[in-house]
Design a protein around this motif. Sequence first.
Motif, PDB file in Angstrom:
ATOM      1  N   ILE A 126       0.838  -1.213   0.000  1.00  0.00           N
ATOM      2  CA  ILE A 126       0.000   0.000   0.000  1.00  0.00           C
ATOM      3  C   ILE A 126       0.868   1.258   0.000  1.00  0.00           C
ATOM      4  O   ILE A 126       0.610   2.219  -0.735  1.00  0.00           O
ATOM      5  CB  ILE A 126      -0.958  -0.006   1.213  1.00  0.00           C
ATOM      6  N   ILE A 127       1.925   1.247   0.832  1.00  0.00           N
ATOM      7  CA  ILE A 127       2.838   2.399   0.879  1.00  0.00           C
ATOM      8  C   ILE A 127       3.501   2.608  -0.477  1.00  0.00           C
ATOM      9  O   ILE A 127       3.626   3.737  -0.956  1.00  0.00           O
ATOM     10  CB  ILE A 127       3.898   2.192   1.982  1.00  0.00           C
ATOM     11  N   SER A 128       3.916   1.516  -1.105  1.00  0.00           N
ATOM     12  CA  SER A 128       4.583   1.612  -2.403  1.00  0.00           C
ATOM     13  C   SER A 128       3.654   2.156  -3.478  1.00  0.00           C
ATOM     14  O   SER A 128       4.088   2.861  -4.393  1.00  0.00           O
ATOM     15  CB  SER A 128       5.112   0.239  -2.818  1.00  0.00           C
ATOM     16  N   GLY A 183     -10.871   6.433 -10.355  1.00  0.00           N
ATOM     17  CA  GLY A 183      -9.793   7.415 -10.309  1.00  0.00           C
ATOM     18  C   GLY A 183      -9.672   8.203 -11.598  1.00  0.00           C
ATOM     19  O   GLY A 183     -10.361   7.944 -12.580  1.00  0.00           O
ATOM     20  N   THR A 184      -8.760   9.165 -11.583  1.00  0.00           N
ATOM     21  CA  THR A 184      -8.512   9.976 -12.775  1.00  0.00           C
ATOM     22  C   THR A 184      -7.707   9.171 -13.784  1.00  0.00           C
ATOM     23  O   THR A 184      -7.119   8.129 -13.462  1.00  0.00           O
ATOM     24  CB  THR A 184      -7.732  11.250 -12.405  1.00  0.00           C
ATOM     25  N   ALA A 185      -7.648   9.676 -15.007  1.00  0.00           N
ATOM     26  CA  ALA A 185      -6.888   8.990 -16.067  1.00  0.00           C
ATOM     27  C   ALA A 185      -5.401   8.935 -15.718  1.00  0.00           C
ATOM     28  O   ALA A 185      -4.728   7.927 -15.974  1.00  0.00           O
ATOM     29  CB  ALA A 185      -7.090   9.707 -17.396  1.00  0.00           C
ATOM     30  N   ARG A 186      -4.892  10.029 -15.106  1.00  0.00           N
ATOM     31  CA  ARG A 186      -3.478  10.057 -14.724  1.00  0.00           C
ATOM     32  C   ARG A 186      -3.177   9.010 -13.656  1.00  0.00           C
ATOM     33  O   ARG A 186      -2.198   8.250 -13.762  1.00  0.00           O
ATOM     34  CB  ARG A 186      -3.105  11.446 -14.194  1.00  0.00           C
ATOM     35  N   ASP A 187      -4.019   8.937 -12.625  1.00  0.00           N
ATOM     36  CA  ASP A 187      -3.816   7.959 -11.557  1.00  0.00           C
ATOM     37  C   ASP A 187      -3.948   6.537 -12.084  1.00  0.00           C
ATOM     38  O   ASP A 187      -3.218   5.632 -11.676  1.00  0.00           O
ATOM     39  CB  ASP A 187      -4.817   8.192 -10.425  1.00  0.00           C
ATOM     40  N   THR A 215      -8.896   4.657  -7.477  1.00  0.00           N
ATOM     41  CA  THR A 215      -8.376   4.186  -8.770  1.00  0.00           C
ATOM     42  C   THR A 215      -8.511   2.676  -8.897  1.00  0.00           C
ATOM     43  O   THR A 215      -8.901   2.157  -9.947  1.00  0.00           O
ATOM     44  CB  THR A 215      -6.905   4.606  -8.934  1.00  0.00           C
ATOM     45  N   LEU A 216      -8.193   1.970  -7.825  1.00  0.00           N
ATOM     46  CA  LEU A 216      -8.293   0.509  -7.851  1.00  0.00           C
ATOM     47  C   LEU A 216      -9.735   0.040  -8.003  1.00  0.00           C
ATOM     48  O   LEU A 216      -9.995  -1.059  -8.518  1.00  0.00           O
ATOM     49  CB  LEU A 216      -7.691  -0.085  -6.574  1.00  0.00           C
ATOM     50  N   LEU A 217     -10.669   0.892  -7.580  1.00  0.00           N
ATOM     51  CA  LEU A 217     -12.097   0.577  -7.737  1.00  0.00           C
ATOM     52  C   LEU A 217     -12.647   1.083  -9.059  1.00  0.00           C
ATOM     53  O   LEU A 217     -13.842   0.962  -9.337  1.00  0.00           O
ATOM     54  CB  LEU A 217     -12.897   1.184  -6.579  1.00  0.00           C
ATOM     55  N   VAL A 277       5.415  10.500  -8.851  1.00  0.00           N
ATOM     56  CA  VAL A 277       4.050  11.054  -8.789  1.00  0.00           C
ATOM     57  C   VAL A 277       3.400  10.520  -7.514  1.00  0.00           C
ATOM     58  O   VAL A 277       3.096   9.328  -7.408  1.00  0.00           O
ATOM     59  CB  VAL A 277       3.223  10.641 -10.025  1.00  0.00           C
ATOM     60  N   ARG A 278       3.224  11.370  -6.515  1.00  0.00           N
ATOM     61  CA  ARG A 278       2.598  10.953  -5.256  1.00  0.00           C
ATOM     62  C   ARG A 278       1.085  10.908  -5.414  1.00  0.00           C
ATOM     63  O   ARG A 278       0.491  11.828  -5.977  1.00  0.00           O
ATOM     64  CB  ARG A 278       2.963  11.934  -4.131  1.00  0.00           C
ATOM     65  N   ILE A 279       0.502   9.836  -4.918  1.00  0.00           N
ATOM     66  CA  ILE A 279      -0.950   9.671  -5.004  1.00  0.00           C
ATOM     67  C   ILE A 279      -1.472   9.422  -3.589  1.00  0.00           C
ATOM     68  O   ILE A 279      -0.994   8.529  -2.891  1.00  0.00           O
ATOM     69  CB  ILE A 279      -1.334   8.503  -5.935  1.00  0.00           C
ATOM     70  N   ALA A 280      -2.431  10.195  -3.172  1.00  0.00           N
ATOM     71  CA  ALA A 280      -2.995  10.068  -1.833  1.00  0.00           C
ATOM     72  C   ALA A 280      -3.663   8.700  -1.668  1.00  0.00           C
ATOM     73  O   ALA A 280      -4.208   8.147  -2.634  1.00  0.00           O
ATOM     74  CB  ALA A 280      -4.016  11.171  -1.587  1.00  0.00           C
ATOM     75  N   PRO A 281      -3.631   8.136  -0.444  1.00  0.00           N
ATOM     76  CA  PRO A 281      -4.219   6.808  -0.207  1.00  0.00           C
ATOM     77  C   PRO A 281      -5.676   6.692  -0.677  1.00  0.00           C
ATOM     78  O   PRO A 281      -6.054   5.679  -1.258  1.00  0.00           O
ATOM     79  CB  PRO A 281      -4.118   6.649   1.306  1.00  0.00           C
ATOM     80  N   ILE A 282      -6.479   7.742  -0.437  1.00  0.00           N
ATOM     81  CA  ILE A 282      -7.881   7.685  -0.856  1.00  0.00           C
ATOM     82  C   ILE A 282      -8.000   7.611  -2.370  1.00  0.00           C
ATOM     83  O   ILE A 282      -8.866   6.912  -2.920  1.00  0.00           O
ATOM     84  CB  ILE A 282      -8.665   8.919  -0.302  1.00  0.00           C
TER      85      ILE A 282
END
Length: 339
Positions: free
Chosen positions: A27-29, A50-54, A45-47, A35-40
């Motif tokens: 999860i941390i990785s 998310g945005t196209a970039r994420d 994104t996994l669901l 490009v930092r992506i917030a946990p939420i």
Amino acid sequence: MTQSKAKQKKFIVLIGLLFILTVITFIISLNLGVVRIAPIDVFKTLLGMGTARDQLVLVDFRLPRMILSLLIGAGLAVSGAILQGVTKNDLADPGILGINSGAGFMVILFIYFFQGSMNSVTTFGIFLMPLFALVGAVIAAFLIYILAWKKGIDPVRLILVGIGVNSGFGAAIVIFQLKMNPQDFMQAAVWLSGDIWGANWKFVAILAPLILLLLPLALYKAHTLNIMNLGDQVATGLGIRVEKERRLLLLVAVALAGFSVAAGGGIAFLGLVAPHISKRLIGPKHQLFLPITAVLGSFLLLLADTIGKNLLAPTQIPVGIVVAIFSAPYFIILLMKAK
């Protein structure tokens, strides 16, 4: 019976703890990187929300690399555990013995003669690379086995022969590297030091079935490994066909190392350190020892890859170098203790 139940309970606790640590690191990785992506946002994104970039960063770049890290870590760790058990040599490791170098040499040959560039590996090439890596690993293992055999396998002789074979393949690799263009030379050098370069879903789709097929086979042979550790004469007396089983187990170890090298390059020491740590944690019984080794290997390589990607970001440290930095001192201590 009580001692056996205590071992089983300890095994469940250890495997559960390692699994939790691996999930946390995973999860941390996912969150960290250039490009930092917030946990939420990761969960969104996994669901699929998310945005196209994420989506591009997580699904197309990070997830394949992390899954490959888990597969390669487990493969190299179990390969080292089998090699140590079969050869009765605590210093045996696919990187030290030259098996990784043999696999790497064949991959470099394949890229040089058939692909032309590390950047232009075709879809067909991705399917062939694990095969070439396996052939190289088998050739290296065959040379080591033949040259080290003298009325049996002597542990010290095995290490010395392995180091020699490793050096020979390393020299051959450099010859072909020098014939590459400067960009491919640098990429090959980084990859051979241990770098998960084929981080895409095609590589995952090819390597996952191969490694996940070999790992249960290694576990299936755990009882045989336990008996072989008692010595060849005792194992033969108990009905084990020692040479046949030794060759089969060596082939499993070599195949795991070869497939891992195809995607992760020459990652050394992981196959040495993970089995030793596991043995200290749970003991030498392979039914318990091998699963702990596989999960620990996955965790260590994922952790090393996370550190390598973020410690000097945006510059990435090859994962093999991170593993070596932490593992080399342990190897030196083992070497000093070896009789």
